[in-house]
Scaffold this motif. Structure first.
Motif, PDB file in Angstrom:
ATOM      1  N   THR A 486      13.449  12.752 -83.214  1.00  0.00           N
ATOM      2  CA  THR A 486      14.878  12.472 -83.075  1.00  0.00           C
ATOM      3  C   THR A 486      15.601  13.408 -82.105  1.00  0.00           C
ATOM      4  N   PRO A 487      15.394  14.732 -82.152  1.00  0.00           N
ATOM      5  CA  PRO A 487      16.137  15.608 -81.227  1.00  0.00           C
ATOM      6  C   PRO A 487      15.565  15.656 -79.814  1.00  0.00           C
ATOM      7  N   LEU A 488      14.400  15.012 -79.575  1.00  0.00           N
ATOM      8  CA  LEU A 488      13.727  15.152 -78.278  1.00  0.00           C
ATOM      9  C   LEU A 488      14.594  14.734 -77.088  1.00  0.00           C
ATOM     10  N   PRO A 489      15.317  13.595 -77.135  1.00  0.00           N
ATOM     11  CA  PRO A 489      16.162  13.233 -75.983  1.00  0.00           C
ATOM     12  C   PRO A 489      17.206  14.304 -75.664  1.00  0.00           C
ATOM     13  N   GLN A 490      17.853  14.862 -76.709  1.00  0.00           N
ATOM     14  CA  GLN A 490      18.872  15.887 -76.474  1.00  0.00           C
ATOM     15  C   GLN A 490      18.263  17.155 -75.884  1.00  0.00           C
ATOM     16  N   ILE A 491      17.053  17.500 -76.341  1.00  0.00           N
ATOM     17  CA  ILE A 491      16.379  18.691 -75.806  1.00  0.00           C
ATOM     18  C   ILE A 491      16.053  18.506 -74.324  1.00  0.00           C
ATOM     19  N   ILE A 492      15.570  17.311 -73.973  1.00  0.00           N
ATOM     20  CA  ILE A 492      15.246  17.032 -72.564  1.00  0.00           C
ATOM     21  C   ILE A 492      16.501  17.055 -71.712  1.00  0.00           C
ATOM     22  N   ILE A 493      17.569  16.416 -72.201  1.00  0.00           N
ATOM     23  CA  ILE A 493      18.832  16.390 -71.446  1.00  0.00           C
ATOM     24  C   ILE A 493      19.351  17.809 -71.226  1.00  0.00           C
ATOM     25  N   CYS A 494      19.319  18.622 -72.281  1.00  0.00           N
ATOM     26  CA  CYS A 494      19.779  20.013 -72.156  1.00  0.00           C
ATOM     27  C   CYS A 494      18.947  20.775 -71.132  1.00  0.00           C
TER      28      CYS A 494
END
Length: 549
Positions: A486-494
């Motif tokens: 679940t948090p992977l997209p936000q981690i990549i964007i950051c």
């Protein structure tokens, strides 16, 4: 040498003619964001579960209520709701007894399709072609396909606009956008829809690029920033309207037709759009330039003057200047400092665009009405446009770019740690992040035009525009990774945003700095004397400013 601004001043550099042109072209641009973000609604995934009609084994099953049939046919997920993609091999009647557990019971994938919750959407791409479970990423992929068409058009229309004129480029873009946009609503297969969306994106980008440059080429230096802001506000208006249209029209085919229909007005009103007198002079078409300049003088209530001799002289100089500027895209990477500049700006554009569209397309997860969330995302752009204009001159391009990018990444990161129960806090942070992404997007447009030398400015902007389109194409794919973690997209964007922020710090400040004219000015800078405050704005004349939205 006499400048075009001198001639424009005679016929009115910002009067009724320019205002009417801006209003007309801005009204056309309202359609653009509706297509860029249409996938948010047309590809929405409603609640669904397996069709359990194959489990109807007789009177016992038929005597159950609908809720009881579902309870004995579909296993419960970790969240307490019914699983969307699994069903029991046969009815498990013992589950109706208290204390029964369905964890170890045998299940299979849906055997007879799915039943969809149609309370919000009567039809979406997912319900039309069963793009759910292992095929659910195909619905989101249509957004990437659209953006690939956008990226392709950034290259093609840049050439077409210079070769055949702004007005002709607009006509081609309107026709392509209208024909393929309407046609996509009548697609009878997913493949057909994907292909038509590619060409719709191709056409929409054509008038994205052309309308703003046409407006800017008809106004004086002092009103170019105002013109750019008005074009951006047209995007924001269209974005807010999309939320309203999607709320009223909940069938994906009719919604596609609804947001494409305004292009019919654009086609009808194309005849009233003036060609760029600047482009006509550069192409040696003096008589046609005189025609449009006289029309400008008439509408602005300025006395007609003898322009032809002046324009012939100016046209000859423009043509000679154009012939001397024969640098190719290769010159963007030929020399060391140009190579570093090209690489750095490309990374920044990629990060800015990816962050902007990743936030724009992710309107779920806040327990808010999706229409309200989208409207809030669009509404925050209006003040952001004005704030960015102030910050650019108050703190400079470099600080505005790096600061807005860093804060955008911070908002994304903060939402990773905020509990989902605090949905109102998560929503506020996301909306602020969207506003910061808008500031970053507008800043990079202005910043890039001032970094590249005059002889390569147009090609530099074209290259960076493509890098931005690649970033927007990747954004929907990154959001798909939430199924992995679940948090992977936000981690990549950051990670991408932080990288872009660090790279932006390597760029020089351009506020009130004399603009480079040649490649040698980049490789061997000699004159750092502050330029006239309006000189920076004048650079837009030679570029194709593409607001990243």
């Amino acid at each position: 040498m006499m400048m075009f601004e001198t001639v424009l001043e005679e016929v009115g550099s910002f009067g009724r003619f320019q205002i009417l042109t801006i209003i007309l072209l801005a009204s056309h641009r309202i359609t653009m964001p509706m297509h860029f973000l249409l996938n948010v609604f047309t590809a929405a995934l409603p609640s669904h579960h397996c069709d359990i009609s194959t489990l109807d084994d007789g009177v016992h099953f038929q005597n159950l209520t609908h809720e009881q049939r579902l309870a004995v046919s579909i296993p419960v997920g970790d969240d307490g709701g019914m699983k969307s993609c699994e069903m029991f091999v046969e009815p498990q009647f013992q589950l109706l007894s208290n204390g029964s557990n369905s964890t170890n019971l045998p299940t299979v994938q849906c055997q007879s399709g799915w039943v969809y919750d149609r309370s919000t959407f009567t039809s979406t791409l997912a319900t039309e072609w069963d793009l759910v479970c292992e095929r659910k990423q195909l619905a989101k992929a249509t957004s990437t396909i659209f953006f690939i068409g956008v990226a392709t058009a950034s290259l093609v229309f840049g050439f077409f606009c210079d070769k055949f004129g702004r007005k002709n480029a607009l006509l081609v873009a309107y026709i392509i956008g209208f024909v393929f946009g309407i046609s996509s609503a009548f697609s009878n297969s997913y493949t057909m829809f994907a292909v038509l969306r590619f060409f719709t994106g191709f056409g929409i980008t054509g008038f994205d690029m052309t309308t703003i440059v046409l407006c800017i080429e008809w106004v004086d230096v002092g009103h170019r920033s105002f013109t750019g802001v008005m074009m951006s506000q047209a995007w924001s208006a269209g974005n807010m309207l999309l939320a309203g249209f999607a709320y009223l029209v909940n069938d994906w085919r009719m919604l596609t037709i609804t947001v494409t229909a305004p292009l019919g007005f654009a086609l009808l009103s194309w005849w009233w759009i003036p060609e760029s007198a600047r482009w006509l002079l550069t192409s040696g078409r003096v008589d046609k330039a005189v025609f449009y300049l006289n029309r400008c003088a008439h509408i602005n209530k300025k006395p007609k003057s003898s322009l032809k001799l002046k324009l012939q002289t100016l046209s000859s100089a423009k043509i000679q200047e154009k012939q001397q500027q024969n640098n190719s895209y290769y010159h963007l990477i030929k020399t060391p400092k140009m190579r570093r500049l090209t690489l750095a700006t490309g990374v920044v554009w990629f990060g800015v665009s990816m962050a902007f569209f990743a936030i724009s397309l992710n309107i779920s997860g806040f327990e808010m009405n999706m229409y309200l969330t989208h409207f809030a995302y669009a509404a925050i752009e209006v003040p952001a446009n004005f704030v960015s204009t102030f910050l650019l001159n108050a703190i400079g391009r470099k600080k505005c770019q790096s600061g807005a990018l860093l804060l955008t990444g911070a908002c994304v990161a903060i939402n990773i740690f905020i509990p989902k129960g605090l949905w109102h806090v998560r929503a506020i942070v996301a909306i602020i992040g969207k506003g910061l992404a808008e500031i970053s997007s507008l800043t990079v447009t202005v910043y890039t035009t001032e970094l590249f030398p005059t002889v390569l400015r147009q090609k530099g902007f074209g290259y960076n525009s493509v890098m931005g389109r690649v970033g927007s194409s990747v954004a929907p794919l990154v959001l798909m990774l939430e199924d992995v973690w679940t948090p992977l997209p936000q981690i990549i964007i950051c990670s991408v945003v932080i990288t872009s922020t660090l790279v932006s710090l390597l760029l020089p400040e351009t506020l009130n700095v004399r603009l480079p004219e040649t490649i040698d000015d980049i490789e061997n800078p000699r004159d750092h004397t502050p330029s006239h405050p309006m000189e920076s704005a004048d650079v837009l004349l030679e570029t194709k400013p593409v607001i990243e939205q």
